[in-house]
Enzyme design. Structure first.
Site, short mmCIF file in Angstrom:
data_model
loop_
_atom_site.label_atom_id
_atom_site.label_comp_id
_atom_site.label_asym_id
_atom_site.label_seq_id
_atom_site.Cartn_x
_atom_site.Cartn_y
_atom_site.Cartn_z
N HIS A 1 18.78 8.64 -45.53
CA HIS A 1 19.95 7.90 -45.99
C HIS A 1 19.63 7.08 -47.23
O HIS A 1 20.46 6.95 -48.14
CB HIS A 1 20.47 7.00 -44.87
CG HIS A 1 21.02 7.77 -43.71
ND1 HIS A 1 21.04 7.30 -42.42
CD2 HIS A 1 21.58 9.01 -43.65
CE1 HIS A 1 21.58 8.19 -41.62
NE2 HIS A 1 21.92 9.25 -42.35
N ILE B 1 17.95 -1.35 -43.20
CA ILE B 1 17.88 -0.47 -44.35
C ILE B 1 18.89 0.66 -44.24
O ILE B 1 19.51 1.07 -45.22
CB ILE B 1 16.43 0.06 -44.48
CG1 ILE B 1 15.50 -1.11 -44.85
CG2 ILE B 1 16.32 1.19 -45.48
CD1 ILE B 1 14.04 -0.86 -44.54
N ASP B 2 19.09 1.15 -43.04
CA ASP B 2 20.00 2.26 -42.79
C ASP B 2 21.44 1.88 -43.13
O ASP B 2 22.13 2.55 -43.91
CB ASP B 2 19.88 2.67 -41.32
CG ASP B 2 20.26 4.11 -41.05
OD1 ASP B 2 20.57 4.83 -42.01
OD2 ASP B 2 20.21 4.51 -39.88
N ASP B 3 21.92 0.77 -42.54
CA ASP B 3 23.29 0.33 -42.82
C ASP B 3 23.46 -0.02 -44.29
O ASP B 3 24.51 0.26 -44.88
CB ASP B 3 23.63 -0.88 -41.96
CG ASP B 3 23.97 -0.48 -40.55
OD1 ASP B 3 25.16 -0.36 -40.24
OD2 ASP B 3 23.04 -0.28 -39.75
N ARG C 1 20.57 -1.98 -31.86
CA ARG C 1 19.86 -1.57 -33.06
C ARG C 1 18.40 -2.00 -32.99
O ARG C 1 17.61 -1.68 -33.85
CB ARG C 1 20.55 -2.21 -34.28
CG ARG C 1 20.02 -1.74 -35.61
CD ARG C 1 20.32 -0.28 -35.82
NE ARG C 1 20.16 0.08 -37.19
CZ ARG C 1 19.47 1.12 -37.61
NH1 ARG C 1 18.84 1.89 -36.77
NH2 ARG C 1 19.40 1.40 -38.89
#
Length: 389
Positions: free
Chosen positions: A187, A111-113, A353
């Site tokens: 983010h 989700i972050d990337d 990750r």
């Protein structure tokens, strides 16, 4: 690494082709230090690096149609994952549309990337805007569908909050679950605001969750970075992007905290001991480029009324006397956890990750990805890693 260990215990000879290839792959992910020590990168971070570099270059003034930026956008578009992964166990009806951290990890887009790639793609003037629109649209849909019940977002999964897996005997190295975190949630909120969804009820739930997660001292803990500087540097820009004014009490508390923990050299840093000794080490440590950048992002987004802290970091503004030297605490620090050294600022490798990376990762790059928790190796203060609980 664990596969190689398991095969060896099963009796496979080191000269077996599979064993030889496994050991060779470890060497390909090795970073050798001048003192001869070898550190192993659990994975590499091309997607994360590329999207952040794109954002930085555009924000620094590079023309949005610069050929290098268009090439970067083309590469990111080609890395989109458009098939289901493990996340579909909890969201079987959700269409895919995300990005992973690594070169090839289609089972685990994160989700972050995905949020940061969407922000990066929107900054580039691409020759195929429809392709960008469709990719970003899929990213928005997927990220919204991955929101947890409490309003926040984890990195890989939905409502992955059961503490039971942490009790498994082989999970003694840190947290192995994926609860929502302030940095990832921030983010996503920032990306949704950029897409015109600041007032969407799902975005507002994320904002409410972030406000509730603020620490009493005004900071936020960032699970995938070290630690409170990283979290604060992620959350403040997201809140202001979503429409909270710089005068909002939560933002003013964050600014006050950042001003309080700035080092005498104008920078910011945070020692990895803040994982365990929060009071003594949160926001405290030798200045690094990444930690200083995170702090400046928050101060600039907040429109800090105090010019001294961030102008000093940008070079040459007067500093008041009486502040501690870089890398020293403002109170007597608690003893380091077993196996660690007070000098925790030299490693250069990167970590995984994976939620398990609190023990398996070994360091960072200056752009700021993960680091281990207490009991693991001790990388620089600019790294990113999940918080052990």
């Amino acid at each position: 690494m664990y596969s190689v260990i398991a095969l060896r215990l099963l009796g496979y000879d080191l000269q077996h082709p599979v064993m030889r290839e496994g050991l060779a792959s470890l060497d390909r992910f090795a970073v050798w230090r001048e003192d001869g020590a070898r550190m192993i990168e659990a994975c590499q971070s091309p997607v994360w690096d590329t999207c952040l570099a794109t954002i930085a270059l555009v924000d620094a003034g590079l023309p949005v149609d610069h050929p290098q930026l268009v090439r970067a956008a083309d590469w990111m578009l080609g890395e989109e994952i458009v098939r289901p992964g493990d996340w579909a166990v909890k969201r079987p009806q959700l269409p895919p549309g995300g990005w992973a951290f690594e070169f090839h990890n289609d089972n685990y887009p994160d989700i972050d990337d995905t949020a940061e790639v969407a922000l990066a793609l929107r900054r580039v003037r691409h020759h195929d805007p429809d392709r960008v629109d469709h990719a970003v649209g899929r990213a928005v849909r997927w990220n919204l569908g991955m929101q947890s019940r409490n309003g926040g977002w984890g990195a890989f999964d939905v409502d992955n909050t059961s503490p039971f897996p942490n009790r498994l005997p082989f999970c003694d190295f840190g947290e192995v679950i994926d609860p929502p975190s302030a940095d990832v949630t921030a983010h996503v909120v920032e990306m949704l605001a950029a897409e015109g969804l600041a007032h969407d009820p799902r975005t507002r739930r994320g904002i409410d969750w972030l406000l509730a997660e603020q620490e009493p001292d005004g900071s936020w803990f960032g699970r995938w970075g070290v630690n409170y500087v990283y979290g604060t540097g992620s959350v403040v820009p997201a809140l202001t992007a979503a429409g909270l004014p710089g005068s909002h009490p939560a933002i003013r508390r964050a600014v006050a905290w950042l001003e309080k923990v700035q080092n005498d050299d104008g920078g910011w840093g945070e020692d990895l001991r803040s994982y365990k000794y929060v009071k003594e080490w949160s926001g405290r440590g030798a200045s690094t480029a990444s930690q200083t950048g995170w702090a400046l992002m928050a101060l600039l987004a907040a429109g800090s009324g105090s010019r001294r802290p961030w102008n000093a970091a940008c070079g040459g503004w007067p500093r008041p006397s009486g502040r501690t030297a870089p890398g020293t605490s403002r109170t007597s620090p608690a003893p380091a956890s077993p196996g660690t050294s007070p000098s925790t600022t030299t490693c250069t490798a990167r970590c995984s990750r994976s939620p398990r990376s609190a023990a398996t990762c070994t360091a960072t790059r200056s752009s700021g990805r993960r680091s281990p928790g207490p009991g693991g190796p001790t990388p620089t203060a600019g790294s990113r890693c999940p918080r052990p609980r």
